[in-house]
Design a protein around this motif. Structure first.
Motif, PDB file in Angstrom:
ATOM      1  N   PHE A   7       0.821  -1.202   0.000  1.00 53.88           N
ATOM      2  CA  PHE A   7       0.000   0.000   0.000  1.00 53.88           C
ATOM      3  C   PHE A   7       0.860   1.258   0.000  1.00 53.88           C
ATOM      4  CE2 PHE A   7      -3.483  -2.638   2.089  1.00 53.88           C
ATOM      5  CZ  PHE A   7      -4.242  -2.682   0.934  1.00 53.88           C
ATOM      6  N   LEU A   8       1.902   1.255   0.820  1.00 50.32           N
ATOM      7  CA  LEU A   8       2.718   2.456   0.965  1.00 50.32           C
ATOM      8  C   LEU A   8       3.544   2.753  -0.278  1.00 50.32           C
ATOM      9  CD1 LEU A   8       3.916   2.122   4.676  1.00 50.32           C
ATOM     10  CD2 LEU A   8       2.004   3.438   3.753  1.00 50.32           C
ATOM     11  N   LYS A   9       3.683   1.781  -1.165  1.00 57.52           N
ATOM     12  CA  LYS A   9       4.381   2.020  -2.427  1.00 57.52           C
ATOM     13  C   LYS A   9       3.464   2.631  -3.487  1.00 57.52           C
ATOM     14  CE  LYS A   9       7.797  -1.701  -1.879  1.00 57.52           C
ATOM     15  NZ  LYS A   9       8.261  -3.006  -2.417  1.00 57.52           N
ATOM     16  N   ASP A  10       2.172   2.614  -3.230  1.00 56.02           N
ATOM     17  CA  ASP A  10       1.199   3.146  -4.184  1.00 56.02           C
ATOM     18  C   ASP A  10       0.831   4.571  -3.803  1.00 56.02           C
ATOM     19  OD1 ASP A  10      -0.796   3.653  -5.976  1.00 56.02           O
ATOM     20  OD2 ASP A  10      -2.246   2.289  -5.088  1.00 56.02           O
ATOM     21  N   LYS A  12      -1.574   6.477  -4.657  1.00 53.54           N
ATOM     22  CA  LYS A  12      -3.001   6.652  -4.389  1.00 53.54           C
ATOM     23  C   LYS A  12      -3.342   6.225  -2.972  1.00 53.54           C
ATOM     24  CE  LYS A  12      -4.862   4.157  -7.516  1.00 53.54           C
ATOM     25  NZ  LYS A  12      -3.611   3.453  -7.848  1.00 53.54           N
ATOM     26  N   ALA A  13      -2.790   5.097  -2.543  1.00 52.08           N
ATOM     27  CA  ALA A  13      -3.067   4.612  -1.198  1.00 52.08           C
ATOM     28  C   ALA A  13      -2.528   5.572  -0.145  1.00 52.08           C
ATOM     29  CB  ALA A  13      -2.453   3.220  -1.005  1.00 52.08           C
ATOM     30  N   LEU A 183      -1.914  15.266  -3.168  1.00 51.22           N
ATOM     31  CA  LEU A 183      -3.214  14.709  -3.558  1.00 51.22           C
ATOM     32  C   LEU A 183      -3.542  15.050  -5.002  1.00 51.22           C
ATOM     33  CD1 LEU A 183      -5.423  15.468  -0.404  1.00 51.22           C
ATOM     34  CD2 LEU A 183      -4.108  13.419  -0.906  1.00 51.22           C
ATOM     35  N   LEU A 184      -3.234  16.269  -5.401  1.00 57.29           N
ATOM     36  CA  LEU A 184      -3.498  16.707  -6.768  1.00 57.29           C
ATOM     37  C   LEU A 184      -2.771  15.825  -7.777  1.00 57.29           C
ATOM     38  CD1 LEU A 184      -4.917  18.995  -8.381  1.00 57.29           C
ATOM     39  CD2 LEU A 184      -2.771  20.250  -8.259  1.00 57.29           C
ATOM     40  N   TRP A 185      -1.576  15.391  -7.402  1.00 58.46           N
ATOM     41  CA  TRP A 185      -0.776  14.543  -8.303  1.00 58.46           C
ATOM     42  C   TRP A 185      -1.181  13.077  -8.232  1.00 58.46           C
ATOM     43  CZ3 TRP A 185       2.864  10.778  -6.584  1.00 58.46           C
ATOM     44  CH2 TRP A 185       3.608  10.182  -7.616  1.00 58.46           C
ATOM     45  N   ALA A 186      -1.469  12.593  -7.036  1.00 57.45           N
ATOM     46  CA  ALA A 186      -1.611  11.151  -6.840  1.00 57.45           C
ATOM     47  C   ALA A 186      -3.021  10.626  -7.088  1.00 57.45           C
ATOM     48  CB  ALA A 186      -1.172  10.783  -5.416  1.00 57.45           C
ATOM     49  N   VAL A 187      -4.049  11.402  -6.752  1.00 57.88           N
ATOM     50  CA  VAL A 187      -5.421  10.896  -6.817  1.00 57.88           C
ATOM     51  C   VAL A 187      -5.938  10.990  -8.252  1.00 57.88           C
ATOM     52  CG1 VAL A 187      -7.775  11.193  -5.992  1.00 57.88           C
ATOM     53  CG2 VAL A 187      -5.853  11.540  -4.423  1.00 57.88           C
ATOM     54  N   VAL A 188      -6.493   9.908  -8.741  1.00 58.78           N
ATOM     55  CA  VAL A 188      -7.084   9.882 -10.083  1.00 58.78           C
ATOM     56  C   VAL A 188      -8.566   9.558  -9.955  1.00 58.78           C
ATOM     57  CG1 VAL A 188      -4.943   9.171 -11.205  1.00 58.78           C
ATOM     58  CG2 VAL A 188      -6.544   7.436 -10.398  1.00 58.78           C
ATOM     59  N   ARG A 406      -2.292   6.891 -13.500  1.00 59.02           N
ATOM     60  CA  ARG A 406      -2.228   8.268 -13.016  1.00 59.02           C
ATOM     61  C   ARG A 406      -2.210   9.198 -14.219  1.00 59.02           C
ATOM     62  NH1 ARG A 406       2.231   7.918 -10.788  1.00 59.02           N
ATOM     63  NH2 ARG A 406       1.436   6.988  -8.872  1.00 59.02           N
ATOM     64  N   ARG A 407      -2.931  10.295 -14.081  1.00 61.76           N
ATOM     65  CA  ARG A 407      -2.956  11.248 -15.167  1.00 61.76           C
ATOM     66  C   ARG A 407      -2.666  12.623 -14.604  1.00 61.76           C
ATOM     67  NH1 ARG A 407      -9.232  10.318 -15.668  1.00 61.76           N
ATOM     68  NH2 ARG A 407     -10.011  11.810 -14.139  1.00 61.76           N
TER      69      ARG A 407
END
Length: 408
Positions: A7-10, A12-13, A183-188, A406-407
Motif C-alpha cells: 500500500f505504501l508504495k502506491d 493513491k493509497a 493529492l493533486l498529483w496522486a489521486v485519479v 495516473r494522469r
C-alpha cells in the motif's frame, strides 16, 4: 507486514491515508486550547458555552452534510470533491487562529464540518473504487490505524502549542494545505459505471448485492450505536476517574492514550483477522472485547484495571469500525458508494453527538458502574446480532486490487 508495504508504495493509497488523517483533527485537536480560549474571550456573552461548542459544532455539520456530499461524489466525481474538501478544510481550520471574535470562530468551525463531510465521503468512496475484496478490508484497517496513531501525535502537538498560545493549535489544520499538492498529483478519478450504463445489469454486475439497502441500513444502526457507546470513554472517563480520586490530568491522559493506541494496533491487524474470521465474527469479537472492557470498569476501580479496560475497549473498537465501512463498500453498487460512505459518516458523527446525551442522564440515574454494566449488556447483544447477520465469507472477486493509471 507485506500488504502494508504494498500500500505504501502506491501513491493513491498514501494519498487516501493522508486524507483520512485529517478527519481526526476535526474535533479533538483544539480541546487542549479550550480553557485558554475561554479566558481570552471572558468578556463575550456565553463564552463558556461557545468555547465548548467549538468541539462539537463540526460533528453536527458532518452529520447533516455527509449524505448530500455522498450523492454529489457519485454524480460529479470523487477526485475534484476530495481536493475541494481538503482545501476548504485548511482554510476553515486555520481561520480560528486569526478571527477576532468567538462567534466568528464558531462559524469557521461549522464550515470545517462541511469540509470534513466532503473529505470523508469522497475518500471512503475512492477506497471502494480503488480496492476490492481482501485488499479493501486490509486498507480499511490500515486507515483506522493511521487515524488513531495520527490522533495520538496531533493531540500531543496541540497540547504543546496550547501551552504557548490557545490560538496556535488551529494552525495544525494547515496540514491540509501541505498535502494538497500531493493529492493533486496522486489521486485519479476512477472509471465507474454510471446508472445509465448500468441499465439492464444486475446489481452484482456492478460490485453490489441485490439487498444492499437493507444491509446498509443495518450497518448504519450498528455503527451509530457503536459510537454512542464508545464515546462514553472520552466524554465520561475523566469525570469517572475524578470520582475515584484520580483527578491528575496525566492519569486521565494515560487512560485515553491507551484507548487510542490499542485501537490503532488492532486496526493494523484488522485485515488479517477479517480474512481468517470473516466479516461476521470479526465485529462480534470486537464487541465482545468492548463488553469485557465495560465489565471490568463495572467491577474494578484500581487504575491498572481501568487501564486494562481501556486497552480492551480500544482494541475491540479497532476491530469493529473497519468492518462496517468494508461491508458497506462491499455491498453497495459502484455508482452508490459515495452515498453509502456519506450515510455511514452521518451515523458515526451522529453517534458521537448523541453519546453524552444518552450517557449523562443514565449516569445520573444509575451511577457510573451500572451504566457501564448496561453498556456491556448492549454490546453482548450487538455481538450476537452482527454474527448472525454477517457471518459469511465475502463473495469471491476476480481482482482484489485495481490499479488506475495516473494522469496529470
Amino acid at each position: 507486514m507485506p500488504f502494508m508495504l504494498a500500500f505504501l508504495k502506491d501513491p493513491k493509497a498514501v494519498a487516501l491515508l493522508l486524507a483520512a488523517s485529517l478527519t481526526i483533527l476535526s474535533n479533538m485537536v483544539i480541546s487542549p486550547a479550550l480553557p485558554g480560549l475561554e479566558a481570552s474571550f471572558d468578556g463575550t456573552e456565553n463564552a463558556a458555552l461557545l468555547t465548548r461548542l467549538l468541539v462539537t459544532a463540526p460533528s453536527i455539520l458532518v452529520a447533516i452534510v455527509a449524505p448530500l456530499a455522498g450523492i454529489t461524489a457519485d454524480r460529479f466525481g470523487r477526485r475534484r470533491q476530495l481536493l475541494f474538501g481538503v482545501a476548504l478544510f485548511a482554510v476553515a481550520g486555520c481561520a480560528g487562529a486569526v478571527l477576532p471574535t468567538l462567534p466568528l470562530i464558531l462559524a469557521s468551525r461549522l464550515v470545517l464540518g462541511i469540509a470534513v463531510a466532503i473529505v470523508m465521503t469522497s475518500q471512503a468512496a475512492l477506497i471502494g473504487d480503488y480496492f476490492s475484496g481482501a485488499a479493501r478490508g486490509r486498507f480499511m484497517g490500515l486507515q483506522i490505524a493511521a487515524v488513531n496513531f495520527g490522533g495520538f501525535a496531533f493531540i500531543g502537538l496541540a497540547g504543546w502549542l496550547a501551552g504557548i498560545s490557545p490560538r496556535l493549535p488551529f494552525l495544525i489544520y494547515g496540514m491540509g494545505a501541505l498535502i494538497l499538492p500531493f493529492l493533486l498529483w496522486a489521486v485519479v478519478e476512477p472509471n465507474r459505471t454510471t446508472p445509465e450504463q448500468a441499465e439492464g445489469h444486475e446489481p452484482e454486475d456492478l460490485g453490489g448485492d441485490a439487498n444492499w439497502p437493507l444491509t446498509l441500513g443495518m450497518v448504519l444502526v450498528l455503527s451509530g450505536l457503536s459510537f454512542v457507546l464508545f464515546y462514553m470513554i472520552p466524554t465520561q472517563m475523566p469525570f469517572y476517574l475524578g470520582t475515584l480520586g484520580y483527578d491528575d490530568p496525566s492519569a486521565q491522559a494515560q487512560v485515553l492514550a491507551m484507548v487510542t493506541l490499542a485501537g490503532g494496533f488492532s486496526a493494523l491487524v484488522f485485515g488479517a483477522v477479517r480474512a481468517r474470521l470473516g466479516r461476521g465474527m470479526t465485529p462480534a469479537l470486537g464487541y465482545l472485547l468492548m463488553a469485557g472492557g465495560f465489565g471490568v470498569l463495572d467491577q474494578a476501580h484500581a487504575l491498572p484495571f481501568i487501564s486494562l479496560a481501556a486497552l480492551m475497549l480500544g482494541g475491540g473498537f479497532g476491530l469493529t469500525m473497519p468492518t462496517f465501512f468494508a461491508i458497506a463498500l462491499d455491498v453497495a453498487p459502484a455508482h452508490r458508494r459515495g452515498f453509502a460512505s456519506g450515510a455511514i459518516t452521518t451515523s458515526i458523527f451522529l453517534g458521537q453527538f448523541l453519546s453524552p446525551i444518552f450517557s449523562t442522564p443514565m449516569i445520573g440515574w444509575l451511577g457510573y458502574e451500572l451504566t457501564f454494566a448496561v453498556a456491556a449488556g448492549i454490546l453482548l447483544a450487538m455481538a450476537a446480532i452482527v454474527f448472525g447477520a454477517f457471518h459469511r465469507r465475502p463473495r469471491p472477486e476476480a481482482r482484489t486490487y485495481r490499479m488506475e493509471p495516473r494522469r496529470a
